[in-house]
Design a protein around this motif. Sequence first.
Motif, mmCIF file in Angstrom:
data_model
loop_
_atom_site.group_PDB
_atom_site.id
_atom_site.type_symbol
_atom_site.label_atom_id
_atom_site.label_comp_id
_atom_site.label_asym_id
_atom_site.label_seq_id
_atom_site.Cartn_x
_atom_site.Cartn_y
_atom_site.Cartn_z
ATOM 1 N N SER A 473 0.799 -1.235 0.000
ATOM 2 C CA SER A 473 0.000 0.000 0.000
ATOM 3 C C SER A 473 0.826 1.277 0.000
ATOM 4 C CB SER A 473 -0.966 0.014 1.207
ATOM 5 O OG SER A 473 -1.861 -1.072 1.143
ATOM 6 N N GLN A 474 2.062 1.211 -0.457
ATOM 7 C CA GLN A 474 2.869 2.422 -0.606
ATOM 8 C C GLN A 474 2.350 3.253 -1.778
ATOM 9 O OE1 GLN A 474 5.814 3.625 1.230
ATOM 10 N NE2 GLN A 474 4.674 2.320 2.641
ATOM 11 N N PRO A 475 2.452 4.586 -1.694
ATOM 12 C CA PRO A 475 1.969 5.423 -2.803
ATOM 13 C C PRO A 475 2.812 5.321 -4.053
ATOM 14 C CG PRO A 475 2.964 6.752 -1.063
ATOM 15 C CD PRO A 475 2.874 5.375 -0.523
ATOM 16 N N ALA A 476 4.069 4.898 -3.899
ATOM 17 C CA ALA A 476 4.955 4.706 -5.045
ATOM 18 C C ALA A 476 6.117 3.828 -4.609
ATOM 19 C CB ALA A 476 5.471 6.058 -5.563
ATOM 20 N N TRP A 477 6.654 3.054 -5.548
ATOM 21 C CA TRP A 477 7.773 2.162 -5.262
ATOM 22 C C TRP A 477 8.999 2.607 -6.050
ATOM 23 C CZ3 TRP A 477 3.184 -1.066 -6.546
ATOM 24 C CH2 TRP A 477 2.500 -1.477 -5.397
#
Length: 482
Positions: A473-477
């Motif tokens: 659920s990170q906003p970006a990787w």
Amino acid sequence: MRKLPLILGLLMGIMSGSSDVMAQQHSEQNHSKYIAPKDKLVQEKLAHWQDVKFGLLMHWGTYSEWGVVESWSICPEDEGWCERRGPYSKSWFEYKKAYENLQTKFNPTRFAPEKWADAAKKAGMKYVVFTTKHHDGFCMFDTKFSDYKVTSPKTPFSANPKSNIAKEVFNAFSKQDFMVGAYFSKPDWNTESYWWPYFPPKDRNVNYDPKKYPEKWQQFKDFTYNQIQELMTDYGKIDILWLDGGWVRPKESIDTTISWQKTIPYNQDIDMAKIAAMGRKNQPGLLVVDRTVSGEFENYVTPEQSIPDHYMPIPWETCMTMANSWSYVPNDEYKTTKKLIQTLIDVVAKNGNLLLNVGPGPDGEWHQDAYNRMQEIGKWMDVNGESIYGTKPKAPYRQGKWAFTQKEAVSYLTYLPENGENQLPLEVTLPVSAVSKKSIISIPGIKVPLKWKASAEGIKVVIPEKVSKQLDSQPAWVFKVS
């Protein structure tokens, strides 16, 4: 800010898809008119500003008492963002009088700029731009050239030790090592040398012909110069002079392909060369941002509520609201943390900075959602900020869901997942082919390097299941190739 067609809640503005918006964005992406600064100190400060990437903008004034769009409700134009509401709305004259009387009620006793500076620093912001004066002319600083100001005896907050709000804001952020910017409106709808009481104002512009009344216009030029000089001499170190109200401009600078510019009726030249020279004498290396007026005094361009659709090689900054409005509006809806972080990534990959706006309320506090977003952004930036700060765009800049940046020999490939795309797959193909056999591919915050192999589609990276769950659920990787 320059308002575009809108109505939200009371009097709030957001970007629309009108032809004017498209023309404006096209103009801001046309960098052929950009003139790079020649002053070495300005060049150095501009380069530093480009490295810090992320800033805070605040729109605040007496308009927060009513929770209406900043200044624009007193503008006599038949546009959605100028629409008057409430008991005084039937008469423009009564409305303007009541609006200006808000000065006698403004008393933001919860004002604590140190709290703002702390929150912004934890979010990873590195510079601040604060509204010292918006178009309505109410000064959030202790000017000697107007009594329409926060430090006037007419204003209840004037009795507060922190009544010189702009100075308190600048001091609080300076102590946290922020670059400091002063937003200043060139038009002033309160001073008699701009909206001369002899004539009723018809729109946002000066309400008399400066060519016909040169002495009156000279009074306005002197007034503007004097107020900016106060900010450049009495308010500590100022890094950015951020000038709004682009209709106050030389006649020859008008771009007739943009509807709001081609309706400007007069030459409104305020002698920017003189203002910039004074500013830089007092603040060496000062960045001057004469918004939308292409040329020598627009050190970087400022697309509003929008992001250019491609990489731009000139210095630029997207100024955008964290919620929907520039100024305080009750129950405003804030953008998600994911949206805000992905906006920052998108902007940086295209060579820009992001200036994110928060509007303090009449009590002098931010909405709790603003603090929450700051904290959540900060958590991501603490780990992944290396892919943002001090980076340069790397071709192809933006490709599908990928954003590309670099710092010396290190490349960063950042994946921007869609809503509902919460889990990092156990195998990810990086859209890149030029990777050395000795390259190390890793994810910031994850200590172990990842296994990878080249393929026809790109570099296939194996993601351990434990790592995938950790990054859920990170906003970006972010993938780091070094």
